[in-house]
Motif scaffolding. Structure first.
Motif, PDB file in Angstrom:
ATOM      1  N   THR A 101       0.875  -1.165   0.000  1.00  0.00           N
ATOM      2  CA  THR A 101       0.000   0.000   0.000  1.00  0.00           C
ATOM      3  C   THR A 101       0.913   1.216   0.000  1.00  0.00           C
ATOM      4  OG1 THR A 101      -1.678  -1.172   1.291  1.00  0.00           O
ATOM      5  CG2 THR A 101      -1.818   1.242   1.224  1.00  0.00           C
ATOM      6  N   VAL A 102       0.777   2.058  -1.005  1.00  0.00           N
ATOM      7  CA  VAL A 102       1.681   3.197  -1.168  1.00  0.00           C
ATOM      8  C   VAL A 102       0.874   4.486  -1.193  1.00  0.00           C
ATOM      9  CG1 VAL A 102       3.351   4.327  -2.689  1.00  0.00           C
ATOM     10  CG2 VAL A 102       3.423   1.847  -2.386  1.00  0.00           C
ATOM     11  N   VAL A 103       1.375   5.482  -0.472  1.00  0.00           N
ATOM     12  CA  VAL A 103       0.820   6.826  -0.486  1.00  0.00           C
ATOM     13  C   VAL A 103       1.839   7.702  -1.205  1.00  0.00           C
ATOM     14  CG1 VAL A 103       0.046   8.783   0.910  1.00  0.00           C
ATOM     15  CG2 VAL A 103      -0.389   6.430   1.695  1.00  0.00           C
ATOM     16  N   CYS A 104       1.466   8.254  -2.335  1.00  0.00           N
ATOM     17  CA  CYS A 104       2.431   8.973  -3.165  1.00  0.00           C
ATOM     18  C   CYS A 104       1.966  10.397  -3.428  1.00  0.00           C
ATOM     19  CB  CYS A 104       2.609   8.247  -4.498  1.00  0.00           C
ATOM     20  SG  CYS A 104       3.769   9.065  -5.619  1.00  0.00           S
ATOM     21  N   GLY A 105       2.898  11.345  -3.273  1.00  0.00           N
ATOM     22  CA  GLY A 105       2.653  12.708  -3.698  1.00  0.00           C
ATOM     23  C   GLY A 105       2.757  13.754  -2.627  1.00  0.00           C
ATOM     24  N   ALA A 143      -0.157  -2.536  -5.605  1.00  0.00           N
ATOM     25  CA  ALA A 143      -1.490  -3.127  -5.457  1.00  0.00           C
ATOM     26  C   ALA A 143      -2.513  -2.108  -5.011  1.00  0.00           C
ATOM     27  CB  ALA A 143      -1.429  -4.275  -4.448  1.00  0.00           C
ATOM     28  N   ARG A 144      -2.161  -1.279  -4.028  1.00  0.00           N
ATOM     29  CA  ARG A 144      -3.084  -0.287  -3.459  1.00  0.00           C
ATOM     30  C   ARG A 144      -2.346   1.047  -3.418  1.00  0.00           C
ATOM     31  NH1 ARG A 144      -3.340  -4.943  -0.989  1.00  0.00           N
ATOM     32  NH2 ARG A 144      -1.623  -4.338   0.379  1.00  0.00           N
ATOM     33  N   LEU A 145      -2.867   2.021  -4.151  1.00  0.00           N
ATOM     34  CA  LEU A 145      -2.142   3.265  -4.344  1.00  0.00           C
ATOM     35  C   LEU A 145      -3.029   4.463  -4.012  1.00  0.00           C
ATOM     36  CD1 LEU A 145       0.475   4.623  -5.388  1.00  0.00           C
ATOM     37  CD2 LEU A 145      -0.467   4.463  -7.702  1.00  0.00           C
ATOM     38  N   VAL A 146      -2.551   5.290  -3.079  1.00  0.00           N
ATOM     39  CA  VAL A 146      -3.198   6.563  -2.763  1.00  0.00           C
ATOM     40  C   VAL A 146      -2.392   7.658  -3.449  1.00  0.00           C
ATOM     41  CG1 VAL A 146      -3.924   8.169  -0.956  1.00  0.00           C
ATOM     42  CG2 VAL A 146      -3.951   5.693  -0.516  1.00  0.00           C
ATOM     43  N   LEU A 147      -3.060   8.441  -4.278  1.00  0.00           N
ATOM     44  CA  LEU A 147      -2.400   9.517  -5.013  1.00  0.00           C
ATOM     45  C   LEU A 147      -2.917  10.855  -4.518  1.00  0.00           C
ATOM     46  CD1 LEU A 147      -2.631   7.952  -8.575  1.00  0.00           C
ATOM     47  CD2 LEU A 147      -0.551   8.197  -7.207  1.00  0.00           C
ATOM     48  N   ASP A 148      -1.993  11.705  -4.099  1.00  0.00           N
ATOM     49  CA  ASP A 148      -2.366  12.983  -3.502  1.00  0.00           C
ATOM     50  C   ASP A 148      -1.459  14.073  -4.056  1.00  0.00           C
ATOM     51  OD1 ASP A 148      -3.811  14.618  -1.586  1.00  0.00           O
ATOM     52  OD2 ASP A 148      -2.007  14.635  -0.363  1.00  0.00           O
TER      53      ASP A 148
END
Length: 495
Positions: free
Chosen positions: A311-315, A334-339
């Motif tokens: 699970t990655v939080v990017c930005g 697999a699970r990506l949070v883009l901010d």
């Protein structure tokens, strides 16, 4: 009748067209004028509860059914022994409203074309001018009446909707009433809860007038506390049971954003949190949270199999540097949070846009968390265009990029392809400080890593809704005019 706040259950929201259809169907089996009489009684009950010591209650009534509701309320209030006056802007145009006016005359309710006395702070005004009937900016006597309501020293109770506010979007149509309280009747309207709606509506109450709408398909849901529960943690579990989260961000001068996101992921309960700082000169340790593992170059050095389960939080604070990290993350995670800057990079690069759209076909889940300006960049339009119809914008984001979209702002909206969107019921202006968006993204990632629904979309949807609601609820619970982002994390951790 119920008062709506962050603890409300999920409730359906209906636009004007649907509300009119529901009203027509409800009227068919009822005696003439019965629904308006129910509405008037409901308004009177709330008025008596809100202003029991009012010396005078003024009802400012328009010529439609909203005015009729107000006139009917005046009859009930007079019967209850209250001093009332109706300021009527013109002859009623609807049968129900004409009947209410005739009964008001019979009951001896004072009806005037203009105010005959001043209101004090202890009094109450009732806005019965337009309700859902507003379709354009008010003019002439109507605009003057709305302006006069806004200038009063006493509380204002709006019937159904503050006059001049668009029921479907929450946008003021020129001069719009600013109510202290609003009683929404028969249905709840989306515009009460997003864009400028909450500023104009004040505290919202709801009375369904005894009409069951549960079998109707809503325009949206008002999302309350029902979704907030985190997965139970069993005694025998260990940190590996709760998932790993990686935060990729923190370009030079913006390291705090990545650290806030990492700290929020830890507070949400992720088993381990890695932070890839994009600033080569960044410290190797977060002294405030040594539990965070700072890993320079994490996304470049980790093997694809690990990315495929991450699970990655990017930005968060990614600056221009985040652009080089995005292709591998979009392809493999697999699970990506883009901010934040990840969204800005995608908005400016068609190849990254294509990569984002392609993720759903590979069963890779994505949540994007834009504020309105970032949403405008993604949809190649203006910030005012996003705010003009936030529900439509959130749906477009979800459909365009085949993901769950959280459109932040007053009344944040969670949308996903094929689902009825949800307007979040929690939050206040204390969140308008630097870093609170990074906290939301990090908490979302930390919570998402732990959820165990078998269906990937269900898991993603519930994670986004939980994080959005919890983020706002923590701010309200803190009860401060301004809340710093690091303090927000600690407040969110107080389950």
């Amino acid at each position: 009748m119920r008062r709506l706040d962050r603890h409300c259950p999920d409730l359906p929201l209906f636009d004007v067209a649907h509300t009119r259809r529901i009203e027509a169907a409800a009227l068919a089996p009822l005696p003439a004028h019965a629904l308006m009489q129910r509405a008037g009684a409901a308004v009177a009950r709330l008025a008596l509860a809100l202003a029991p010591h009012a010396r005078l209650i003024r009802i400012v009534a328009g010529t439609g059914n909203n005015g009729g509701d107000g006139i009917d309320a005046a009859i009930h209030l007079q019967h209850a022994g209250k001093a009332v006056e109706v300021i009527l802007l013109g002859e009623p145009q609807a049968d129900d409203a004409r009947d209410a006016l005739a009964r008001a005359h019979d009951a001896g309710v004072p009806v005037h074309a203009a105010a005959t006395s001043a209101l004090g702070a202890q009094d109450l005004a009732i806005d019965a001018l337009l309700g859902i009937g507003a379709s354009r900016a008010a003019e002439g006597k109507l605009r003057e009446a709305i302006a006069a309501l806004n200038a009063l020293p006493c509380p204002v109770l709006a019937i159904d909707l503050p006059s001049g506010l668009a029921a479907d979007t929450g946008q003021p149509l020129g001069e719009a009433a600013r109510a202290t309280q609003t009683l929404s009747l028969l249905t709840l309207k989306p515009g009460l809860f997003t864009a400028a709606g909450r500023d104009h509506a004040g505290t919202v109450w709801f009375d369904d007038l005894g009409i069951d709408t549960t079998r109707e398909q809503p325009e949206a849901w008002l999302g309350g506390a029902a979704i907030a529960a985190a997965p139970a943690r069993r005694h025998a579990q260990h940190k590996g049971s709760f998932g790993d989260v990686a935060v990729v961000g923190g370009a030079p001068g913006m390291g705090g954003a990545a650290l806030l996101a990492g700290r929020a992921a830890l507070a949400a309960g992720a088993g381990r949190v890695f932070v890839e700082m994009l600033d080569a000169q960044a410290p190797a340790l977060d002294p405030a949270r040594p539990e965070l593992m700072l890993r320079p170059g994490w996304s470049r050095h980790v093997d694809p199999a690990t990315l495929a389960h991450s699970t990655v939080v990017c930005g968060c604070g990614g600056g221009d540097s985040v652009r080089t990290a995005l292709p591998a993350l979009l392809s493999n995670v697999a699970r990506l949070v883009l901010d934040a800057d990840a969204l800005n990079a995608i908005a400016a690069d068609e190849s990254l846009r294509r990569q984002l759209r392609a993720r759903a076909a590979r069963a890779q889940a994505t949540v994007i968390t834009p504020h309105p300006l970032e949403a405008a960049r993604l949809l190649a339009c203006s910030n005012p265009a996003i705010q003009a119809d936030r529900l439509a914008a959130a749906r477009r984001l979800a459909d365009e990029f085949a993901c769950v979209a959280v459109l932040k702002g007053s009344g944040s909206i969670v949308a996903a392809p094929g689902r009825v969107p949800c307007i979040n019921a929690s939050g206040d202006a204390s969140l308008a400080t630097a870093g609170t968006g990074d906290v939301l993204a990090g908490w979302l990632g930390g919570h998402w890593a732990q959820r165990d629904e078998a269906d990937a979309l269900e898991r993603t949807w519930h994670a986004a809704r939980h994080a959005t609601w919890w983020h706002g609820a923590a701010a309200e619970a803190a009860a401060r005019p301004v809340l710093r982002a690091a303090e927000l994390i600690e407040q969110m951790a107080l389950r």
